[in-house]
Design an enzyme around this catalytic site. Structure first.
Site, PDB file in Angstrom:
ATOM      1  N   LYS A  93       0.822  -1.214   0.000  1.00  0.00           N
ATOM      2  CA  LYS A  93       0.000   0.000   0.000  1.00  0.00           C
ATOM      3  C   LYS A  93       0.859   1.270   0.000  1.00  0.00           C
ATOM      4  O   LYS A  93       0.353   2.353  -0.271  1.00  0.00           O
ATOM      5  CB  LYS A  93      -0.983   0.012   1.168  1.00  0.00           C
ATOM      6  CG  LYS A  93      -0.378   0.214   2.535  1.00  0.00           C
ATOM      7  CD  LYS A  93      -1.487   0.316   3.569  1.00  0.00           C
ATOM      8  CE  LYS A  93      -0.918   0.543   4.968  1.00  0.00           C
ATOM      9  NZ  LYS A  93      -1.998   0.704   5.965  1.00  0.00           N
ATOM     10  N   ASP A  94       2.162   1.138   0.286  1.00  0.00           N
ATOM     11  CA  ASP A  94       3.066   2.289   0.237  1.00  0.00           C
ATOM     12  C   ASP A  94       3.632   2.534  -1.152  1.00  0.00           C
ATOM     13  O   ASP A  94       4.301   3.547  -1.378  1.00  0.00           O
ATOM     14  CB  ASP A  94       4.256   2.079   1.187  1.00  0.00           C
ATOM     15  CG  ASP A  94       3.847   2.071   2.653  1.00  0.00           C
ATOM     16  OD1 ASP A  94       2.803   2.662   2.981  1.00  0.00           O
ATOM     17  OD2 ASP A  94       4.573   1.461   3.464  1.00  0.00           O
ATOM     18  N   THR A 137      -6.230   9.767  12.629  1.00  0.00           N
ATOM     19  CA  THR A 137      -5.723   9.017  11.479  1.00  0.00           C
ATOM     20  C   THR A 137      -4.981   9.988  10.573  1.00  0.00           C
ATOM     21  O   THR A 137      -5.328  11.174  10.503  1.00  0.00           O
ATOM     22  CB  THR A 137      -6.844   8.322  10.687  1.00  0.00           C
ATOM     23  OG1 THR A 137      -6.271   7.618   9.580  1.00  0.00           O
ATOM     24  CG2 THR A 137      -7.866   9.314  10.154  1.00  0.00           C
ATOM     25  N   LEU A 140      -5.901   9.909   4.341  1.00  0.00           N
ATOM     26  CA  LEU A 140      -7.037  10.606   3.753  1.00  0.00           C
ATOM     27  C   LEU A 140      -8.158   9.652   3.388  1.00  0.00           C
ATOM     28  O   LEU A 140      -9.339  10.006   3.451  1.00  0.00           O
ATOM     29  CB  LEU A 140      -6.603  11.382   2.519  1.00  0.00           C
ATOM     30  CG  LEU A 140      -5.694  12.598   2.748  1.00  0.00           C
ATOM     31  CD1 LEU A 140      -5.479  13.338   1.446  1.00  0.00           C
ATOM     32  CD2 LEU A 140      -6.276  13.534   3.791  1.00  0.00           C
ATOM     33  N   ARG A 141      -7.805   8.426   2.975  1.00  0.00           N
ATOM     34  CA  ARG A 141      -8.825   7.419   2.639  1.00  0.00           C
ATOM     35  C   ARG A 141      -9.709   7.131   3.837  1.00  0.00           C
ATOM     36  O   ARG A 141     -10.956   7.105   3.740  1.00  0.00           O
ATOM     37  CB  ARG A 141      -8.144   6.130   2.168  1.00  0.00           C
ATOM     38  CG  ARG A 141      -9.099   4.948   1.990  1.00  0.00           C
ATOM     39  CD  ARG A 141      -8.339   3.660   1.753  1.00  0.00           C
ATOM     40  NE  ARG A 141      -7.495   3.295   2.870  1.00  0.00           N
ATOM     41  CZ  ARG A 141      -7.897   2.598   3.941  1.00  0.00           C
ATOM     42  NH1 ARG A 141      -9.153   2.203   4.037  1.00  0.00           N
ATOM     43  NH2 ARG A 141      -7.058   2.309   4.912  1.00  0.00           N
ATOM     44  N   ARG A 142      -9.093   6.907   5.003  1.00  0.00           N
ATOM     45  CA  ARG A 142      -9.879   6.624   6.207  1.00  0.00           C
ATOM     46  C   ARG A 142     -10.670   7.854   6.632  1.00  0.00           C
ATOM     47  O   ARG A 142     -11.851   7.753   6.995  1.00  0.00           O
ATOM     48  CB  ARG A 142      -8.953   6.145   7.333  1.00  0.00           C
ATOM     49  CG  ARG A 142      -8.383   4.754   7.097  1.00  0.00           C
ATOM     50  CD  ARG A 142      -7.368   4.391   8.162  1.00  0.00           C
ATOM     51  NE  ARG A 142      -6.871   3.017   7.971  1.00  0.00           N
ATOM     52  CZ  ARG A 142      -5.618   2.650   8.169  1.00  0.00           C
ATOM     53  NH1 ARG A 142      -4.717   3.536   8.573  1.00  0.00           N
ATOM     54  NH2 ARG A 142      -5.250   1.394   7.978  1.00  0.00           N
ATOM     55  N   ARG A 159       0.114  10.405  13.405  1.00  0.00           N
ATOM     56  CA  ARG A 159       1.202   9.743  12.704  1.00  0.00           C
ATOM     57  C   ARG A 159       1.963   8.838  13.662  1.00  0.00           C
ATOM     58  O   ARG A 159       1.785   8.865  14.856  1.00  0.00           O
ATOM     59  CB  ARG A 159       2.169  10.785  12.115  1.00  0.00           C
ATOM     60  CG  ARG A 159       1.642  11.580  10.941  1.00  0.00           C
ATOM     61  CD  ARG A 159       1.503  10.760   9.671  1.00  0.00           C
ATOM     62  NE  ARG A 159       2.604   9.832   9.478  1.00  0.00           N
ATOM     63  CZ  ARG A 159       3.833  10.148   9.086  1.00  0.00           C
ATOM     64  NH1 ARG A 159       4.134  11.403   8.829  1.00  0.00           N
ATOM     65  NH2 ARG A 159       4.758   9.220   8.940  1.00  0.00           N
ATOM     66  N   GLY A 160       2.886   8.050  13.091  1.00  0.00           N
ATOM     67  CA  GLY A 160       3.730   7.188  13.908  1.00  0.00           C
ATOM     68  C   GLY A 160       3.509   5.728  13.585  1.00  0.00           C
ATOM     69  O   GLY A 160       2.589   5.358  12.853  1.00  0.00           O
ATOM     70  N   ASN A 161       4.382   4.884  14.146  1.00  0.00           N
ATOM     71  CA  ASN A 161       4.232   3.450  13.911  1.00  0.00           C
ATOM     72  C   ASN A 161       3.067   2.895  14.728  1.00  0.00           C
ATOM     73  O   ASN A 161       2.394   3.634  15.464  1.00  0.00           O
ATOM     74  CB  ASN A 161       5.547   2.711  14.220  1.00  0.00           C
ATOM     75  CG  ASN A 161       6.006   2.916  15.661  1.00  0.00           C
ATOM     76  OD1 ASN A 161       5.191   3.073  16.569  1.00  0.00           O
ATOM     77  ND2 ASN A 161       7.303   2.914  15.879  1.00  0.00           N
ATOM     78  N   ARG A 165       0.881   4.899  17.767  1.00  0.00           N
ATOM     79  CA  ARG A 165      -0.532   5.261  17.625  1.00  0.00           C
ATOM     80  C   ARG A 165      -1.399   4.586  18.678  1.00  0.00           C
ATOM     81  O   ARG A 165      -2.347   5.181  19.203  1.00  0.00           O
ATOM     82  CB  ARG A 165      -1.012   4.933  16.208  1.00  0.00           C
ATOM     83  CG  ARG A 165      -0.511   5.949  15.181  1.00  0.00           C
ATOM     84  CD  ARG A 165      -1.054   5.694  13.801  1.00  0.00           C
ATOM     85  NE  ARG A 165      -0.248   4.717  13.081  1.00  0.00           N
ATOM     86  CZ  ARG A 165      -0.535   4.279  11.867  1.00  0.00           C
ATOM     87  NH1 ARG A 165      -1.628   4.703  11.258  1.00  0.00           N
ATOM     88  NH2 ARG A 165       0.251   3.413  11.262  1.00  0.00           N
ATOM     89  N   CYS A 251      -1.115   9.373  -2.004  1.00  0.00           N
ATOM     90  CA  CYS A 251      -1.587   9.633  -0.649  1.00  0.00           C
ATOM     91  C   CYS A 251      -2.403  10.919  -0.564  1.00  0.00           C
ATOM     92  O   CYS A 251      -3.009  11.206   0.450  1.00  0.00           O
ATOM     93  CB  CYS A 251      -0.405   9.712   0.315  1.00  0.00           C
ATOM     94  SG  CYS A 251       0.330   8.125   0.733  1.00  0.00           S
TER      95      CYS A 251
END
Length: 315
Positions: A93-94, A137, A140-142, A159-161, A165, A251
């Site tokens: 997804k990245d 979140t 943008l999709r979410r 943000r963050g891992n 989060r 993104c």
């Protein structure tokens, strides 16, 4: 005087981001290669190289404001092109819809569950979040899909891992957040939330899939990777990325898509575009032979683009 033992050079160097999840995924690739290829099963035959990316360094704003897709792969691809590493492990997804000249996606691991997970304490459904709840979140999709269903929600950047989060949610910085179920499962943390049905939150293109990228001219590495390539995952992702390419997705655009193979040997693709403020959503789907995956994806993308019209994704 004792002569120190020299460690043999690794046969394969796998590059990846340095987060716990990224390293876990690289470990899955290493283990799959070691199981499939005797030459890679010896200790030290495969080295995992952690590389910090621009996306990891940016924590103070949404990635959509910093350049969009590719920020988690740029430095890793540069390491591939300069031969510091032989292959790169990415979350699909990245990945942008096209690779730099000289590089190619050569293999996929079997895809994990592609759904998102709602993490909101005792609340199990988006519909049950309190009026005006604060949801964190950076996607943008979410954000767009949440606002389409619940325009009353307050969406803030988070943000963050995964661990960061979850810690912010636990500390009540936000009341809820959403994460990919695939990553949570790979980290042994699937219990922390509730999967969201795809009818409520369609996943990101490529979500749940791990891909391995290498140099096009590296026949040895490509041969090794071919031994672990999961063709069904490759087919489904091909449909999703073909749709994304038509939409020029990044993104910066709220686009969702997920394809699955059906028991009769066919493919079912669902696609969605949403206005950033959630005010309008346009969905489509395709069913057909799996061999037509890319054509189906392109056709779905053209339909969404036509129905959305100019400026739909930037308003």
């Amino acid at each position: 005087m004792t002569t120190p033992l020299l460690r043999p050079s690794p046969l394969l160097r796998l590059g990846t981001r340095g987060s716990k999840l990224a390293l876990t995924q690289a470990g899955l690739v290493r283990d799959a290669l070691a199981a499939a290829m005797p030459a890679l099963s010896a200790p030290g035959a495969i080295e995992i190289v952690a590389i910090k990316t621009t996306g990891d360094a940016i924590q103070d704003r949404p990635l959509s404001e910093a350049g969009g897709k590719g920020l988690f792969v740029k430095e890793i691809e540069e390491a591939l092109l300069t031969r510091r590493i032989d292959a790169a492990v990415h979350s699909m997804k990245d990945m942008p819809t096209a690779q730099p000249p000289g590089l190619a996606i050569a293999a996929f691991l079997p895809r994990e569950d592609a759904r998102d997970v709602l993490i909101a304490g005792d609340v199990r459904r988006i519909a049950d979040l309190r009026q005006g709840a604060v949801v964190g979140t950076s996607a943008l999709r979410r954000r767009a899909q949440l606002l389409h269903r619940r325009p009353d929600l307050q969406i803030v950047n988070l943000r963050g891992n995964v661990e960061t989060r979850l810690a912010k949610r636990a500390a009540s910085t936000v009341e809820a957040t959403l994460l990919a179920l695939a990553g949570l499962k790979r980290l042994g943390m699937a219990h922390v939330g509730t999967p969201v049905p795809e009818d409520e939150m369609l996943p990101a293109v490529g979500q749940g899939a791990v891909c391995i990228e290498c140099r096009e001219d590296d026949a040895r590495t490509r041969g090794w990777l071919a031994a672990i390539d999961h063709a069904p995952t490759a087919t489904c992702v091909a449909a999703e990325h073909a749709m994304l390419a038509v939409l020029d997705g990044s993104c910066r655009t709220p686009i969702a898509g997920h394809a699955i193979l059906t028991p009769d040997g066919g493919l079912h693709l669902r696609g969605l575009i949403v206005k950033p403020d959630g005010s309008e959503a346009i969905a489509t789907e395709r069913r057909g032979p799996a061999g037509d995956a890319e054509a189906m994806g392109r056709d779905a993308g053209h339909e969404l683009k036509r129905r959305g019209g100019p400026g739909f994704l930037s308003t």
